[in-house]
Design a protein around this motif. Structure first.
Motif, mmCIF file in Angstrom:
data_model
loop_
_atom_site.group_PDB
_atom_site.id
_atom_site.type_symbol
_atom_site.label_atom_id
_atom_site.label_comp_id
_atom_site.label_asym_id
_atom_site.label_seq_id
_atom_site.Cartn_x
_atom_site.Cartn_y
_atom_site.Cartn_z
ATOM 1 N N GLU E 3 0.883 -1.202 -0.237
ATOM 2 C CA GLU E 3 0.098 0.057 0.052
ATOM 3 C C GLU E 3 0.897 1.235 0.005
ATOM 4 O O GLU E 3 1.585 1.220 0.586
ATOM 5 N N PHE E 4 0.321 2.333 -0.659
ATOM 6 C CA PHE E 4 1.198 3.562 -0.768
ATOM 7 C C PHE E 4 0.212 4.750 -0.384
ATOM 8 O O PHE E 4 -0.945 4.600 -0.973
ATOM 9 N N LEU E 5 0.726 5.879 0.081
ATOM 10 C CA LEU E 5 -0.031 7.056 0.097
ATOM 11 C C LEU E 5 0.562 7.891 -0.832
ATOM 12 O O LEU E 5 1.788 7.999 -0.890
ATOM 13 N N GLY E 32 -9.149 6.664 -13.969
ATOM 14 C CA GLY E 32 -9.270 6.709 -12.586
ATOM 15 C C GLY E 32 -10.417 5.521 -12.160
ATOM 16 O O GLY E 32 -10.191 4.759 -11.175
ATOM 17 N N LEU E 33 -11.621 5.608 -12.854
ATOM 18 C CA LEU E 33 -12.605 4.789 -12.448
ATOM 19 C C LEU E 33 -12.279 3.246 -12.835
ATOM 20 O O LEU E 33 -12.335 2.323 -11.939
ATOM 21 N N LEU E 36 -10.068 2.329 -9.948
ATOM 22 C CA LEU E 36 -10.712 1.981 -8.803
ATOM 23 C C LEU E 36 -11.483 0.640 -8.883
ATOM 24 O O LEU E 36 -11.419 -0.393 -7.914
ATOM 25 N N LEU E 41 -6.405 1.515 -7.094
ATOM 26 C CA LEU E 41 -6.743 2.779 -6.296
ATOM 27 C C LEU E 41 -7.662 2.483 -5.342
ATOM 28 O O LEU E 41 -8.748 2.025 -5.736
ATOM 29 N N LYS E 43 -8.870 4.601 -2.646
ATOM 30 C CA LYS E 43 -9.614 5.571 -2.158
ATOM 31 C C LYS E 43 -8.899 6.918 -2.746
ATOM 32 O O LYS E 43 -7.717 7.047 -2.440
ATOM 33 N N LEU E 44 -9.736 7.761 -3.175
ATOM 34 C CA LEU E 44 -9.005 9.285 -3.410
ATOM 35 C C LEU E 44 -9.873 10.250 -2.721
ATOM 36 O O LEU E 44 -11.188 10.157 -2.520
ATOM 37 N N TRP E 45 -8.994 11.341 -2.129
ATOM 38 C CA TRP E 45 -9.796 12.455 -1.638
ATOM 39 C C TRP E 45 -9.146 13.828 -2.332
ATOM 40 O O TRP E 45 -8.149 13.764 -2.697
ATOM 41 N N ASN E 53 -4.981 15.788 -5.246
ATOM 42 C CA ASN E 53 -5.563 14.661 -4.381
ATOM 43 C C ASN E 53 -4.703 13.943 -3.611
ATOM 44 O O ASN E 53 -3.453 14.202 -3.833
ATOM 45 N N VAL E 54 -5.066 13.452 -2.875
ATOM 46 C CA VAL E 54 -4.286 12.227 -2.084
ATOM 47 C C VAL E 54 -4.972 10.978 -1.950
ATOM 48 O O VAL E 54 -6.325 11.073 -2.020
ATOM 49 N N ILE E 56 -5.004 6.277 -1.278
ATOM 50 C CA ILE E 56 -4.532 5.305 -0.955
ATOM 51 C C ILE E 56 -4.321 4.222 -1.928
ATOM 52 O O ILE E 56 -5.600 3.912 -2.745
ATOM 53 N N LEU E 69 0.416 4.786 -12.201
ATOM 54 C CA LEU E 69 0.619 6.248 -12.239
ATOM 55 C C LEU E 69 0.840 7.045 -13.462
ATOM 56 O O LEU E 69 0.660 7.922 -14.156
#
Lengths: 99, 99, 99, 99, 99, 99, 99, 99, 99, 99
Positions: E3-5, E32-33, E36, E41, E43-45, E53-54, E56, E69
């Motif tokens: 996992e990566f931030l 992006g979808l 997901l 991906l 979750k994206l905020w 954005n940031v 997980i 990426l």
């Protein structure tokens, strides 16, 4: 309502051709007054010498704040930093953490 | 009156023995309420998760601000950053710079 | 009067075509002399090797300082940092804080 | 509910005498599990090699978040940075800003 | 899975001509979808006020993460920071380090 | 004479026991007045809220400046930053660089 | 003579069209040799991998140093940092500060 | 041989028109393979998400390293940071400093 | 296996009483040799002049890396920064991103 | 021989009891003179106002430099930054990179 401390740096805005700059600032003034009216923007200050401002904003949550900021005519040119604010015990009297 | 944005970091305060910490915070609460009362401190917020606060202060000038800050019981333990604030044209309507 | 320490970085100014650069600097010199005359600008120094300056400015408050800085011909190209200055007890003799 | 990205640096915790360190961590584990249970803490990760963590927290607002963080046994030793999170359009489909 | 931030700053994207901006964002939404959907991906905020954005992210390893990426339509315009994430003992109960 | 902009941070001084703090500040006041008298220290300002000052110093060269700073009673506790200052053309009229 | 440590970053120079780049560097070489000859520039080093250099310069004072730096053909493209240097007691034997 | 840790940031390369970008990367691949072959470049890694790399380089000295880096097709677009590396006692067994 | 670039700053270790310092370093040497043997630590370098090192580590994932780092005798005193590493196309020939 | 620019910050040294401070500085003076004699240390300057120095050092390689720095009596208290230096073409005339 949630409160936020928001720094807006408009340096890039000043790189626009003069007429575009004037037009964006005009629309920005109207948008800003509307947000003041609505209470989303509580108060705005200039940072002397700088091409930006700092303000106290309030919204139901970060989503509503982002929508308000993103709707600003300057948004494409602005570099914005948001810091969440919490109530200080000085205003509530709740000093249990230090009793 | 001049307005200032003031960040106060109290991390070092939390390194005090518990009883001293409680005593200083108690005196700080009283001092803070007095400054609120006097209008030198307009509003204070907590920065969530942090051992400090950010606030809007006003004083006749930087000297009076420094006196108020230096009088705080936490002053010896606090790391304080002050930014001068100027009036934003949104509140005065003076957009001559962009006409 | 309030005093301020003002750093002005003019790096972006030097990216202008030469004739525009010369014209802006010429107008800047006149504006600077006027501010010196008026006392808004007390003294200006060059930071050796850098395309900018540091100076001691004084104004009734941050608003007047911002007006003066914003009126400078270099303002659109300048990155400015302002720090409020307070009187040092060395000049007043008021060392109550350390008695 | 508001979501927050929270960095907690516990470097200072490791300076405690070993037995105190073990006791605080034990109480911290219990507190953390309770927050997980309550949903205030969604997920926590270690930053490999570091004496801290990063996590996704949610609370009604910044006040509730601060209360939760301040209640942690590590709070006196921790240096905490909080960033407010807003919903990303990828999860809502609302891309009006780019239409 | 690792996992990566991941922090993605899209400021430069907003400097594109409007139609190009809209086109890239549209392709980005689809990409992006898909990520997901695939679980790369989680979750994206949005960072309120910011053009980024940031999130997980998870992948078998850093190579797979980079591929994901780099495949994003925004990649040429994005400034990306990746931090590796490790499992926190709160989720495993393994507190041997503090026993 | 060479001029210098000197920032002096005295945060560590405030960590001394109170009586030592008072004694050092007392000796510092005397030393500062002597330097003012001699012209080595032109002017000193407080940075409001901070435990330090900024000043304009002048000396024949960096050696003499260092001697003066090192002779200060606060020197062992102070973190000092020195920036060399050059004459600005506003005061000499020499704008050949922009003609 | 006063000595200075001078960092010169020429990154922006490399963004010039090739022929302009070559012309400026050629003039810069000549200017540099003249300054070496005059003793204003004592020694220059490359920072491996970087588009700049670090050097020991000496001049009667900061004014003369600025004149020399400003006269360099690369000056409009260079970002320069100057640090004043003072004599170290290792070369004078004057260790009174530690006796 | 001297070893160096070298960070290369190619963000600016990605701002080139696509065909130029492809051409430079192609020449860069060949140059990189040659340096690998020669042993000047020991190993190269990507920093996931970033437009750059980090690598272990070795050369007789900093001059030879600079020549190698400057010869890279990406050099005009790259921002490079070099850190000198020394042998760690873990590989030599020489722990006299801690005996 | 995942590879990581790990910076370890041991400045705080040197503040220990001498005998404790020697004992920790001795145990650290043994632990380091074991990690070299196991392949978790590929290579370690000293950063000349600094009280730390930089190394290339490999582990199945960030969890295993953290366990290895946390097991080091210096861990309580060390400030560690980890950066995930991905394979560079120079070693795989996969330049599809630039074709 | 390899050349290095070395910044040594001795702030922590000044926190020692006075007699220890004097003793370490005395031994440091002797060690420094020996290094000057040997040529490992070419020249040392004080950074005015600061508790440290900057110098030009030369050694066969980074290992030898580290040994010299680590042998200094101040090493346990010093924070040291080393930058590798390469020969500048101004001294060799080799401007092929710009022809």
């Amino acid at each position: 309502m949630a409160e936020f401390l928001v720094f807006i740096d408009n340096t890039d805005l000043w790189a626009l051709p003069r007429d575009e700059f004037v037009a964006v600032v005009e629309r920005e003034q109207a948008a800003g007054l509307a947000l003041l009216e609505k209470g989303t923007l509580q108060k705005l200050w200039r940072l002397p010498g700088e091409k930006g401002n700092v303000g106290i904003w309030s919204a139901t949550d970060a989503d509503e704040l982002h929508e308000a900021l993103q709707s600003l005519p300057i948004f494409p040119y602005a570099r914005i930093q948001v810091r969440a604010l919490a109530t200080h015990p000085l205003h509530t009297g709740d000093y249990t953490f230090a009793r």
